[in-house]
Design an enzyme around this catalytic site. Structure first.
Site, PDB file in Angstrom:
ATOM      1  N   GLN A   1      73.778  73.832 -23.161  1.00 14.74           N
ATOM      2  CA  GLN A   1      72.811  74.091 -21.797  1.00 14.74           C
ATOM      3  C   GLN A   1      73.294  73.504 -20.536  1.00 14.74           C
ATOM      4  OE1 GLN A   1      68.845  75.457 -23.058  1.00 14.74           O
ATOM      5  NE2 GLN A   1      69.093  73.786 -24.013  1.00 14.74           N
ATOM      6  N   ASN A   2      74.145  72.777 -20.851  1.00 13.75           N
ATOM      7  CA  ASN A   2      74.572  71.250 -19.053  1.00 13.75           C
ATOM      8  C   ASN A   2      75.745  71.836 -18.364  1.00 13.75           C
ATOM      9  OD1 ASN A   2      72.467  69.807 -20.597  1.00 13.75           O
ATOM     10  ND2 ASN A   2      73.535  67.961 -21.256  1.00 13.75           N
ATOM     11  N   ASP A  36      77.375  70.123 -16.368  1.00 13.15           N
ATOM     12  CA  ASP A  36      77.556  69.461 -15.504  1.00 13.15           C
ATOM     13  C   ASP A  36      78.989  68.746 -15.965  1.00 13.15           C
ATOM     14  OD1 ASP A  36      77.040  67.623 -18.615  1.00 13.15           O
ATOM     15  OD2 ASP A  36      75.427  66.809 -17.610  1.00 13.15           O
ATOM     16  N   HIS A  60      75.318  78.117 -20.140  1.00  8.67           N
ATOM     17  CA  HIS A  60      74.742  78.496 -18.162  1.00  8.67           C
ATOM     18  C   HIS A  60      75.827  78.149 -17.595  1.00  8.67           C
ATOM     19  CE1 HIS A  60      70.680  77.497 -19.987  1.00  8.67           C
ATOM     20  NE2 HIS A  60      70.765  78.391 -19.628  1.00  8.67           N
ATOM     21  N   CYS A  64      83.697  84.462  -6.245  1.00 11.71           N
ATOM     22  CA  CYS A  64      83.318  85.407  -5.301  1.00 11.71           C
ATOM     23  C   CYS A  64      83.226  87.273  -6.004  1.00 11.71           C
ATOM     24  CB  CYS A  64      84.724  85.501  -4.771  1.00 11.71           C
ATOM     25  SG  CYS A  64      84.875  85.837  -3.356  1.00 11.71           S
ATOM     26  N   CYS A 104      88.686  86.592   1.544  1.00  7.61           N
ATOM     27  CA  CYS A 104      87.635  87.566   1.698  1.00  7.61           C
ATOM     28  C   CYS A 104      86.173  87.681   2.761  1.00  7.61           C
ATOM     29  CB  CYS A 104      87.503  88.901   0.379  1.00  7.61           C
ATOM     30  SG  CYS A 104      85.792  87.809   0.057  1.00  7.61           S
ATOM     31  N   GLU A 126      60.716  62.799 -27.457  1.00  5.05           N
ATOM     32  CA  GLU A 126      59.753  63.259 -28.039  1.00  5.05           C
ATOM     33  C   GLU A 126      59.858  64.720 -28.791  1.00  5.05           C
ATOM     34  OE1 GLU A 126      58.689  63.280 -23.477  1.00  5.05           O
ATOM     35  OE2 GLU A 126      59.606  62.128 -23.082  1.00  5.05           O
ATOM     36  N   ALA A 140      69.910  60.035 -27.750  1.00  2.00           N
ATOM     37  CA  ALA A 140      70.967  60.538 -27.891  1.00  2.00           C
ATOM     38  C   ALA A 140      72.322  59.463 -28.423  1.00  2.00           C
ATOM     39  CB  ALA A 140      71.205  61.612 -26.966  1.00  2.00           C
TER      40      ALA A 140
HETATM   41  N1  APR Z   1      67.653  61.378 -25.790  1.00  2.21           N
HETATM   42  C1  APR Z   1      67.507  62.881 -26.199  1.00  2.21           C
HETATM   43  N2  APR Z   1      66.654  63.810 -25.346  1.00  2.21           N
HETATM   44  C2  APR Z   1      66.163  63.341 -24.248  1.00  2.21           C
HETATM   45  C3  APR Z   1      66.798  61.869 -24.394  1.00  2.21           C
HETATM   46  C4  APR Z   1      67.541  61.118 -24.362  1.00  2.21           C
HETATM   47  N3  APR Z   1      68.242  59.705 -23.608  1.00  2.21           N
HETATM   48  N4  APR Z   1      65.840  61.999 -22.964  1.00  2.21           N
HETATM   49  C5  APR Z   1      65.438  63.239 -22.889  1.00  2.21           C
HETATM   50  N5  APR Z   1      65.095  63.711 -23.663  1.00  2.21           N
HETATM   51  C6  APR Z   1      64.548  65.712 -24.190  1.00  2.21           C
HETATM   52  C7  APR Z   1      63.368  65.688 -23.454  1.00  2.21           C
HETATM   53  O1  APR Z   1      62.072  64.332 -24.372  1.00  2.21           O
HETATM   54  C8  APR Z   1      63.289  66.998 -23.142  1.00  2.21           C
HETATM   55  O2  APR Z   1      63.074  67.231 -23.871  1.00  2.21           O
HETATM   56  O3  APR Z   1      65.218  66.388 -23.272  1.00  2.21           O
HETATM   57  C9  APR Z   1      64.697  66.966 -23.060  1.00  2.21           C
HETATM   58  C10 APR Z   1      65.171  67.929 -21.496  1.00  2.21           C
HETATM   59  O4  APR Z   1      64.757  68.650 -21.929  1.00  2.21           O
HETATM   60  P1  APR Z   1      64.305  70.056 -19.833  1.00  2.21           P
HETATM   61  O5  APR Z   1      64.476  68.807 -19.056  1.00  2.21           O
HETATM   62  O6  APR Z   1      63.461  71.302 -20.416  1.00  2.21           O
HETATM   63  O7  APR Z   1      66.551  70.492 -19.971  1.00  2.21           O
HETATM   64  P2  APR Z   1      66.427  71.451 -21.257  1.00  2.21           P
HETATM   65  O8  APR Z   1      65.837  72.006 -22.230  1.00  2.21           O
HETATM   66  O9  APR Z   1      67.954  71.565 -20.780  1.00  2.21           O
HETATM   67  O10 APR Z   1      66.709  73.040 -20.131  1.00  2.21           O
HETATM   68  C11 APR Z   1      66.639  74.065 -20.000  1.00  2.21           C
HETATM   69  O11 APR Z   1      66.260  74.970 -18.278  1.00  2.21           O
HETATM   70  O12 APR Z   1      66.437  74.998 -15.964  1.00  2.21           O
HETATM   71  C12 APR Z   1      66.803  75.183 -16.982  1.00  2.21           C
HETATM   72  O13 APR Z   1      69.219  76.178 -17.086  1.00  2.21           O
HETATM   73  C13 APR Z   1      67.762  75.040 -16.568  1.00  2.21           C
HETATM   74  O14 APR Z   1      69.855  74.309 -18.867  1.00  2.21           O
HETATM   75  C14 APR Z   1      68.515  74.286 -18.650  1.00  2.21           C
HETATM   76  C15 APR Z   1      67.431  75.071 -19.077  1.00  2.21           C
END
Ligand code: APR
Length: 237
Positions: free
Chosen positions: A93-94, A96, A111, A119, A140, A205, A221
């Site tokens: 979903q990243n 980056d 995403h 464009c 354009c 979490e 991770a």
């Molecule tokens: N290692 C593993 N997990 C981690 C770590 C870590 N070091 N640090 C934080 N987390 C976990 C958090 O506990 C949380 O559950 O990563 C998760 C991040 O959740 P979100 O911020 O909601 O990100 P994500 O699930 O990727 O969001 C999905 O939402 O805003 C939109 O398009 C955006 O791609 C994004 C999508």
């Protein structure tokens, strides 16, 4: 520890938590981007139509923040594994590009990407750098929007199909660092389970989807992946 050779297809499904250890802020966690910025002002087509420059400048801040970060050990575990195992895929979903910077090639970006612009008349082009090369199309003069799935956007169905195809045939599904609340992420472990895949969640979490997994690893991770796949052995071989 996992013996990857026992599995035919392995999917790593990653979210913002995967990049968090590289220093890229998450969206909803502690210090998350959406606590600081209203997505209504920066991450939807309506905001872009209202004030494209403001939206592009926000994305330039994000590009700089990402370029200041580097892939971590966990990214390299995945890319090393891909070199040794023909059935390794990343579904992320990243936006980056961190997996690709670590060397992963089979990456499905649900995403979109911070490193592409679109464009309305001339399609998608790559644009890597702290700032965008151009705010407007040279052919354009239309505003170039980041090729990212923003809030309220439709997902790219072709990309979703591609992701579903690899997830529905995997026998090991490892979700890393996602809160799992954004569609279609919430449905992915179910698809993997339908194929009797072993499903593992790596997240310090609990997430709303934690109960779906066979195993929950409450760790970051980088360290969790290094332990699961013995990074040193992988790197030496
Ligand atoms: N290692 C593993 N997990 C981690 C770590 C870590 N070091 N640090 C934080 N987390 C976990 C958090 O506990 C949380 O559950 O990563 C998760 C991040 O959740 P979100 O911020 O909601 O990100 P994500 O699930 O990727 O969001 C999905 O939402 O805003 C939109 O398009 C955006 O791609 C994004 C999508």
């Amino acid at each position: 520890m996992i013996e990857s050779g026992k599995f035919k297809n392995i999917v790593f499904f990653t979210g913002a938590g995967m990049s968090a250890e590289s220093g890229v802020p998450t969206y909803r966690g502690k210090g998350g981007i959406w606590h600081q910025y209203n997505w209504e002002d920066y991450a939807c087509q309506t905001a872009f139509d209202r004030d494209p420059e403001k939206v592009l400048k926000f994305h330039e801040l994000r590009r700089k923040a990402v370029l200041d970060c580097k892939p971590h050990a966990g990214h390299f575990v995945i890319s090393e594994l891909e070199k040794q195992h023909p059935g390794v895929f990343v579904v992320t979903q990243n936006i980056d590009g961190m997996h690709q910077r670590a060397g992963s090639q089979k990456v499905i970006e649900l995403h979109g990407s911070l490193w592409r612009v679109r464009c309305p008349n001339h399609g998608i082009s790559e644009d890597i750098g702290e700032t965008f090369k151009n705010y407007k199309c040279e052919k354009c003069s239309s505003w170039l929007r980041p090729d990212i799935i923003w809030f309220e956007d439709m997902l790219n169905q072709e990309v979703i199909r591609e992701a579903m195809a690899v997830i529905s045939t995997c026998d090991l599904f490892i979700s890393i660092g996602t809160s799992g609340v954004v569609y279609p992420a919430a449905g992915f472990p179910t698809i993997a389970k339908d194929n009797d895949a072993n499903c593992i969640e790596i997240n310090p979490e609990a997430s709303p989807m934690s109960g779906m997994y066979d195993e929950n690893i409450r760790e970051g991770a980088g360290s969790a992946l290094s332990k699961l796949f013995k990074l040193n052995a992988l790197r030496r071989s």
